[in-house]
Design a protein around this motif. Structure first.
Motif, PDB file in Angstrom:
ATOM      1  N   LEU A  18       0.813  -1.219   0.000  1.00  8.06           N
ATOM      2  CA  LEU A  18       0.000   0.000   0.000  1.00  8.06           C
ATOM      3  C   LEU A  18       0.848   1.272   0.000  1.00  8.06           C
ATOM      4  CD1 LEU A  18      -2.787  -1.083   2.505  1.00  8.06           C
ATOM      5  CD2 LEU A  18      -3.137  -0.526   0.086  1.00  8.06           C
ATOM      6  N   SER A  19       2.123   1.141   0.332  1.00  4.33           N
ATOM      7  CA  SER A  19       3.014   2.300   0.402  1.00  4.33           C
ATOM      8  C   SER A  19       3.430   2.804  -0.975  1.00  4.33           C
ATOM      9  CB  SER A  19       4.272   1.954   1.205  1.00  4.33           C
ATOM     10  OG  SER A  19       3.936   1.710   2.536  1.00  4.33           O
ATOM     11  N   THR A  20       3.237   1.990  -1.982  1.00  2.01           N
ATOM     12  CA  THR A  20       3.630   2.361  -3.336  1.00  2.01           C
ATOM     13  C   THR A  20       2.494   3.141  -3.993  1.00  2.01           C
ATOM     14  OG1 THR A  20       4.928   0.336  -3.441  1.00  2.01           O
ATOM     15  CG2 THR A  20       4.452   1.396  -5.524  1.00  2.01           C
ATOM     16  N   ARG A  21       2.834   3.963  -4.944  1.00  6.19           N
ATOM     17  CA  ARG A  21       1.813   4.747  -5.660  1.00  6.19           C
ATOM     18  C   ARG A  21       1.043   3.829  -6.608  1.00  6.19           C
ATOM     19  NH1 ARG A  21       2.787  10.450  -5.514  1.00  6.19           N
ATOM     20  NH2 ARG A  21       4.701  10.841  -4.356  1.00  6.19           N
ATOM     21  N   ILE A  22       0.136   3.078  -6.012  1.00  9.55           N
ATOM     22  CA  ILE A  22      -0.687   2.140  -6.778  1.00  9.55           C
ATOM     23  C   ILE A  22      -2.047   2.105  -6.090  1.00  9.55           C
ATOM     24  CG2 ILE A  22      -0.090   0.015  -5.545  1.00  9.55           C
ATOM     25  CD1 ILE A  22       0.376  -1.188  -8.437  1.00  9.55           C
ATOM     26  N   ARG A  23      -3.079   1.815  -6.833  1.00 13.01           N
ATOM     27  CA  ARG A  23      -4.423   1.797  -6.242  1.00 13.01           C
ATOM     28  C   ARG A  23      -4.494   0.766  -5.118  1.00 13.01           C
ATOM     29  NH1 ARG A  23      -7.049   0.713 -11.400  1.00 13.01           N
ATOM     30  NH2 ARG A  23      -8.147  -0.855 -10.181  1.00 13.01           N
ATOM     31  N   SER A  24      -5.227   1.118  -4.070  1.00 16.14           N
ATOM     32  CA  SER A  24      -5.314   0.238  -2.904  1.00 16.14           C
ATOM     33  C   SER A  24      -5.959  -1.100  -3.246  1.00 16.14           C
ATOM     34  CB  SER A  24      -6.057   0.918  -1.764  1.00 16.14           C
ATOM     35  OG  SER A  24      -7.366   1.266  -2.153  1.00 16.14           O
ATOM     36  N   ASP A  25      -6.935  -1.127  -4.158  1.00 17.21           N
ATOM     37  CA  ASP A  25      -7.567  -2.397  -4.508  1.00 17.21           C
ATOM     38  C   ASP A  25      -6.575  -3.342  -5.187  1.00 17.21           C
ATOM     39  OD1 ASP A  25      -7.650  -0.641  -6.746  1.00 17.21           O
ATOM     40  OD2 ASP A  25      -9.292  -1.778  -7.654  1.00 17.21           O
ATOM     41  N   ILE A  26      -5.638  -2.779  -5.950  1.00 16.41           N
ATOM     42  CA  ILE A  26      -4.599  -3.610  -6.581  1.00 16.41           C
ATOM     43  C   ILE A  26      -3.637  -4.136  -5.518  1.00 16.41           C
ATOM     44  CG2 ILE A  26      -2.604  -3.565  -8.139  1.00 16.41           C
ATOM     45  CD1 ILE A  26      -4.224  -1.656  -9.923  1.00 16.41           C
ATOM     46  N   ALA A  27      -3.276  -3.289  -4.558  1.00 19.24           N
ATOM     47  CA  ALA A  27      -2.381  -3.728  -3.482  1.00 19.24           C
ATOM     48  C   ALA A  27      -3.019  -4.858  -2.673  1.00 19.24           C
ATOM     49  CB  ALA A  27      -2.025  -2.558  -2.581  1.00 19.24           C
ATOM     50  N   VAL A  28      -4.296  -4.735  -2.370  1.00 23.47           N
ATOM     51  CA  VAL A  28      -4.998  -5.769  -1.597  1.00 23.47           C
ATOM     52  C   VAL A  28      -5.107  -7.058  -2.409  1.00 23.47           C
ATOM     53  CG1 VAL A  28      -7.225  -6.378  -0.557  1.00 23.47           C
ATOM     54  CG2 VAL A  28      -6.234  -4.120  -0.135  1.00 23.47           C
ATOM     55  N   ALA A  29      -5.460  -6.944  -3.689  1.00 22.02           N
ATOM     56  CA  ALA A  29      -5.548  -8.137  -4.541  1.00 22.02           C
ATOM     57  C   ALA A  29      -4.190  -8.822  -4.654  1.00 22.02           C
ATOM     58  CB  ALA A  29      -6.070  -7.755  -5.931  1.00 22.02           C
ATOM     59  N   THR A  30      -3.132  -8.025  -4.745  1.00 21.67           N
ATOM     60  CA  THR A  30      -1.785  -8.592  -4.847  1.00 21.67           C
ATOM     61  C   THR A  30      -1.393  -9.295  -3.552  1.00 21.67           C
ATOM     62  OG1 THR A  30      -1.185  -6.919  -6.467  1.00 21.67           O
ATOM     63  CG2 THR A  30       0.623  -8.027  -5.321  1.00 21.67           C
ATOM     64  N   ALA A  31      -1.729  -8.689  -2.420  1.00 16.88           N
ATOM     65  CA  ALA A  31      -1.448  -9.345  -1.138  1.00 16.88           C
ATOM     66  C   ALA A  31      -2.145 -10.701  -1.071  1.00 16.88           C
ATOM     67  CB  ALA A  31      -1.883  -8.454   0.023  1.00 16.88           C
ATOM     68  N   ARG A  32      -3.381 -10.745  -1.527  1.00 13.76           N
ATOM     69  CA  ARG A  32      -4.115 -12.022  -1.532  1.00 13.76           C
ATOM     70  C   ARG A  32      -3.401 -13.062  -2.391  1.00 13.76           C
ATOM     71  NH1 ARG A  32      -9.425  -8.842  -1.991  1.00 13.76           N
ATOM     72  NH2 ARG A  32     -10.105  -8.773   0.176  1.00 13.76           N
ATOM     73  N   GLU A  33      -2.901 -12.623  -3.546  1.00 14.61           N
ATOM     74  CA  GLU A  33      -2.165 -13.544  -4.425  1.00 14.61           C
ATOM     75  C   GLU A  33      -0.911 -14.074  -3.728  1.00 14.61           C
ATOM     76  OE1 GLU A  33      -2.764 -14.856  -7.462  1.00 14.61           O
ATOM     77  OE2 GLU A  33      -4.702 -13.837  -7.613  1.00 14.61           O
ATOM     78  N   LEU A  34      -0.185 -13.181  -3.069  1.00 10.23           N
ATOM     79  CA  LEU A  34       1.038 -13.597  -2.367  1.00 10.23           C
ATOM     80  C   LEU A  34       0.723 -14.619  -1.283  1.00 10.23           C
ATOM     81  CD1 LEU A  34       2.709 -10.090  -2.004  1.00 10.23           C
ATOM     82  CD2 LEU A  34       3.529 -11.953  -3.460  1.00 10.23           C
ATOM     83  N   PHE A  35      -0.338 -14.374  -0.517  1.00  7.51           N
ATOM     84  CA  PHE A  35      -0.676 -15.274   0.580  1.00  7.51           C
ATOM     85  C   PHE A  35      -1.265 -16.584   0.056  1.00  7.51           C
ATOM     86  CE2 PHE A  35      -1.400 -11.001   2.785  1.00  7.51           C
ATOM     87  CZ  PHE A  35      -0.041 -10.840   2.998  1.00  7.51           C
ATOM     88  N   ALA A  36      -1.999 -16.512  -1.065  1.00  6.05           N
ATOM     89  CA  ALA A  36      -2.526 -17.739  -1.676  1.00  6.05           C
ATOM     90  C   ALA A  36      -1.387 -18.619  -2.183  1.00  6.05           C
ATOM     91  CB  ALA A  36      -3.476 -17.382  -2.819  1.00  6.05           C
ATOM     92  N   GLU A  37      -0.272 -17.982  -2.497  1.00  8.16           N
ATOM     93  CA  GLU A  37       0.905 -18.723  -2.953  1.00  8.16           C
ATOM     94  C   GLU A  37       1.589 -19.446  -1.785  1.00  8.16           C
ATOM     95  OE1 GLU A  37       2.752 -20.025  -6.255  1.00  8.16           O
ATOM     96  OE2 GLU A  37       1.110 -18.597  -6.242  1.00  8.16           O
ATOM     97  N   GLY A  38       1.142 -19.168  -0.568  1.00  4.83           N
ATOM     98  CA  GLY A  38       1.694 -19.822   0.612  1.00  4.83           C
ATOM     99  C   GLY A  38       2.721 -18.982   1.356  1.00  4.83           C
ATOM    100  N   TRP A  39       2.902 -17.735   0.957  1.00  2.45           N
ATOM    101  CA  TRP A  39       3.921 -16.877   1.569  1.00  2.45           C
ATOM    102  C   TRP A  39       3.329 -16.078   2.725  1.00  2.45           C
ATOM    103  CZ3 TRP A  39       5.159 -15.035  -4.011  1.00  2.45           C
ATOM    104  CH2 TRP A  39       5.774 -16.084  -4.704  1.00  2.45           C
ATOM    105  N   ARG A  40       2.702 -16.793   3.656  1.00  2.45           N
ATOM    106  CA  ARG A  40       2.046 -16.166   4.801  1.00  2.45           C
ATOM    107  C   ARG A  40       3.001 -15.876   5.953  1.00  2.45           C
ATOM    108  NH1 ARG A  40      -1.491 -20.188   3.160  1.00  2.45           N
ATOM    109  NH2 ARG A  40      -3.368 -19.365   2.178  1.00  2.45           N
ATOM    110  N   THR A  41       4.242 -16.323   5.804  1.00  6.64           N
ATOM    111  CA  THR A  41       5.271 -16.030   6.805  1.00  6.64           C
ATOM    112  C   THR A  41       6.529 -15.574   6.073  1.00  6.64           C
ATOM    113  OG1 THR A  41       6.212 -18.261   6.806  1.00  6.64           O
ATOM    114  CG2 THR A  41       4.395 -17.840   8.370  1.00  6.64           C
ATOM    115  N   ALA A  42       7.382 -14.908   6.809  1.00  5.24           N
ATOM    116  CA  ALA A  42       8.657 -14.476   6.229  1.00  5.24           C
ATOM    117  C   ALA A  42       9.474 -15.682   5.783  1.00  5.24           C
ATOM    118  CB  ALA A  42       9.429 -13.634   7.249  1.00  5.24           C
TER     119      ALA A  42
END
Length: 193
Positions: A18-42
């Motif tokens: 969300l810190s990047t100059r990008i729409r918040s809905d895209i940031a949220v959708a991208t976060a979901r993709e990252l977590f769906a990939e299994g990257w829920r932890t560092a």
């Protein structure tokens, strides 16, 4: 949200996106993709390749900054693991729960600036009562639009402590889309007659 390493990491990732100059809905959708990939932890993110992260970021719609963000995510995971053992509660404890010190520590993550730290604090106050009230510029803008006090202490007195994060999230939505107030206040009656 729970006060556990995985949800706190996920909030950090979302704050970074969300810190990047990008729409918040895209940031949220991208976060979901990252977590769906299994990257829920560092730890799990560190197991990924840079190209895999770029691909997933692109799939989420985060194309303009996908390459730099793929690197930032890996750097964030490495810093969290190396400095705080993968647990942001250790960062909080190291800062003695002081919101300013927490914000400063959060900004050691590449890609998290003052806005990202504010986003993190605004959301984490649901489980870290010591950072309350954490109401950033956007939440206070929403409060003004809703006719509520724009003083953090006054605003926080309107709800129970645990509900402040929910109120802040609603106020951010109002700040981003003031028309929400019109829909909420529209009861179907014509009061202008």
């Amino acid at each position: 949200m729970q006060d556990k390493p995985a949800p706190l990491w996920q909030l950090l990732v979302l704050s970074l996106l969300l810190s990047t100059r990008i729409r918040s809905d895209i940031a949220v959708a991208t976060a979901r993709e990252l977590f769906a990939e299994g990257w829920r932890t560092a730890e799990h993110l560190r197991e990924s390749t840079w190209q895999h992260r770029v691909n997933v970021l692109g799939r989420g719609g985060y194309r303009r900054y996908d390459e730099s963000t793929a690197t930032r995510l890996d750097d964030a995971a490495a810093l969290l693991l190396d400095r705080w053992g993968g647990d942001l509660r250790r960062l909080r404890d190291e800062a003695d729960g002081d919101p300013r010190r927490i914000a400063k520590s959060l900004q050691t993550f590449d890609g998290i600036g003052p806005a990202g730290a504010s986003i993190f604090l605004r959301e984490v106050q649901a489980v870290w009562p010591q950072v309350r009230p954490s109401l950033d510029r956007l939440a206070l803008e929403g409060a003004r639009a809703a006719g509520l006090p724009d003083d953090p202490e006054q605003l926080s007195s309107l709800v129970d402590g645990d509900d402040l994060a929910h109120l802040a999230a609603a106020l951010v939505r109002v700040a981003r889309d003031p028309a929400l107030l019109d829909h909420h206040n529209d009861d179907g009656n014509d009061n202008d007659a």
